[in-house]
Design an enzyme around this catalytic site. Structure first.
Site, short mmCIF file in Angstrom:
data_model
loop_
_atom_site.label_atom_id
_atom_site.label_comp_id
_atom_site.label_asym_id
_atom_site.label_seq_id
_atom_site.Cartn_x
_atom_site.Cartn_y
_atom_site.Cartn_z
N LYS A 36 0.81 -1.23 0.00
CA LYS A 36 0.00 0.00 0.00
C LYS A 36 0.84 1.28 0.00
O LYS A 36 0.42 2.30 -0.52
CB LYS A 36 -0.94 0.01 1.21
N SER A 88 1.97 -9.68 -0.78
CA SER A 88 1.55 -8.28 -0.67
C SER A 88 1.88 -7.63 0.66
O SER A 88 2.03 -6.41 0.74
CB SER A 88 0.06 -8.15 -0.97
N GLU A 99 -10.94 7.06 4.35
CA GLU A 99 -11.51 6.19 5.36
C GLU A 99 -10.56 5.01 5.53
O GLU A 99 -9.70 4.76 4.68
CB GLU A 99 -12.89 5.68 4.94
C1 LIG Z 1 -5.05 -4.02 1.69
C2 LIG Z 1 -4.30 -5.25 1.44
C3 LIG Z 1 -4.66 -6.15 0.41
C4 LIG Z 1 -5.87 -5.97 -0.45
O1 LIG Z 1 -5.89 -4.84 -1.26
P1 LIG Z 1 -5.71 -4.92 -2.85
O2 LIG Z 1 -6.09 -3.55 -3.29
O3 LIG Z 1 -6.62 -5.97 -3.36
O4 LIG Z 1 -4.30 -5.25 -3.12
C5 LIG Z 1 -3.85 -7.25 0.18
N1 LIG Z 1 -2.77 -7.51 0.93
C6 LIG Z 1 -2.40 -6.69 1.95
C7 LIG Z 1 -1.20 -7.04 2.75
C8 LIG Z 1 -3.15 -5.54 2.24
O5 LIG Z 1 -2.78 -4.73 3.24
#
Ligand SMILES: *Cc1c(COP(=O)(O)O)cnc(C)c1O
Length: 399
Positions: free
Chosen positions: A94, A383, A116
């Protein structure tokens, strides 16, 4: 050939029949101003220099591509690699779009960035980016979420953002969205609403995708360097879809590369407690754009659930809807039990505690690797890291 790459969206913000601007006319003008400013600013040398430098020196980019040998040996079959977005500052992908959005707001001369947050992940990443760039930040969060997500609430306060507790309605994400949006409408010329994924009205699905596409550009070059070829399969989890599109974008024209987005099946697709929007949703509008939705017959969003709070969104990014329809990307689901199993295996075989969101992608990679050969490869977008989930999982599994 079907258009499927970064030339999209069209000038009205559509990816095929998805996306657009389902918002009141005065806001259309504001969004079009943001789009024009973005198209202009993002190409300037000053902006790119500042952004790339912050990615490198502040966020820690490039994140590595890592071959998970022990996990691969355990599963048997295709070799599994990870793009390590968990190693970024703040622990997830993010930060890539939050730095971009905060910087864009500053270049546009905006006075305050608003958003938000649900579990607080977007709130923390945005508060971080705003502290970095030096711009005021205001985050709206439901009262229930504030009670549940104590560490993220504390971090946002320390980072200096204004945290607005929302006590109306169900006191969760949905009410926080309404509350933040009302504040935004007080002065949309000077405020900047920073959307947390590839969703919302045009140009946000494009802007957030572009900022996230660094993930795939790096990964493609790193993988070629390491393996002398492209990965056979890419796997990423899909909530709104930003980490997935971030990885996929650089590979969309590589016909040999199969791509899979993984949605949360929660307690089961037939229980109603899931967030499998692309798998079970129907076309409609939500939060200012058109996409697949989990909605009732009257078009109201249905309650959604996932063990990973970052995946429980009843809509999904418009480009994913288009990529599903043209069959360029496949969308599959993983349930809570499979997710937790992958979470534990990854922790114990690799010494990497993944975010529960990412564990959905890991689980799917493990599932398909078995039926592939040892010369084939799977690249998973890791992610985020699972520090935020460790206490919850330990309680849940009575460890
Ligand atoms: C917020 C988040 C997601 C989901 O958001 P996407 O917009 O679908 O990528 C996935 N993995 C992590 C670690 C997150 O913090």
């Amino acid at each position: 050939m079907v258009k499927k790459n970064v030339e999209m969206p069209d000038k009205n913000g559509y990816f095929g029949e998805y996306g657009g601007q389902v918002i009141p006319p005065p806001l259309v003008d504001i969004m079009n101003d943001i789009n024009a400013a973005y198209d202009k600013v993002v190409q300037t040398e000053d902006f790119q220099k500042e952004l790339q430098q912050l990615y490198a020196d502040y966020a820690g980019r490039p994140s590595p591509v890592y071959f998970a040998k022990r996990l691969t040996d355990e599963v048997g079959g295709a070799r599994i690699y990870f793009k390590r977005e968990d190693l970024n500052h703040t622990g997830a992908h993010k930060i890539n779009h939050c730095i971009g959005e905060a910087l864009l707001a500053k270049y546009m001369g905006k006075t305050k960035v608003l958003a938000e947050t649900g579990a607080g992940q977007h709130g923390v990443a945005l508060a971080t980016a705003c502290a970095l760039v030096g711009i005021e930040c205001e985050i709206h969060m439901g009262g229930i979420d504030i009670e549940k997500e104590h560490p993220n609430v504390t971090k946002m306060k320390i980072l200096g953002c204004k945290l607005v507790p929302v006590s109306r309605g169900t006191r969760t994400l949905k009410d926080a969205v309404d509350s933040a949006f009302e504040e935004y409408l007080k002065d949309p010329v000077n405020f900047f609403y920073a959307i947390g994924s590839v969703v919302g009205p045009h140009p946000f699905p494009k802007i957030v995708r572009d900022f996230q596409s660094i993930v795939g550009r790096e990964a493609r070059a790193q993988f070629l360097e390491k393996e002398n070829r492209l990965p056979d399969v890419l796997v990423a989890c899909v909530g709104g879809g930003s980490n997935a599109i971030g990885l996929f974008t650089a590979f969309l024209d590589d016909e040999s590369v199969r791509m899979i987005g993984v949605e949360p099946a929660g307690k089961g697709l037939d229980t109603g407690e899931h967030a499998a929007t692309l798998t079970l949703g129907s076309k409609g509008a939500i939060h200012g754009f058109e996409c697949y939705n989990l909605q009732d017959k009257a078009g109201n969003p249905l309650p959604v659930y996932s063990i990973a709070s970052g995946l429980d969104y009843p809509g999904v990014g418009p480009q994913h809807c288009y990529l599903k329809d043209i069959k360029r990307v496949e969308y599959e689901t993983i349930d809570d039990v499979e997710c937790l199993d992958a979470f534990m295996q990854m922790s114990r075989l690799e010494g990497i505690i993944p975010a529960l969101e990412s564990a959905h992608a890991i689980a799917h990679a493990m599932k398909i690797a078995k039926d592939m050969s040892a010369d084939e490869t799977i690249l998973v977008n890791l992610s985020g890291r699972g520090d935020k989930d460790a206490d919850f999982v330990a309680d849940y599994l009575s460890l």
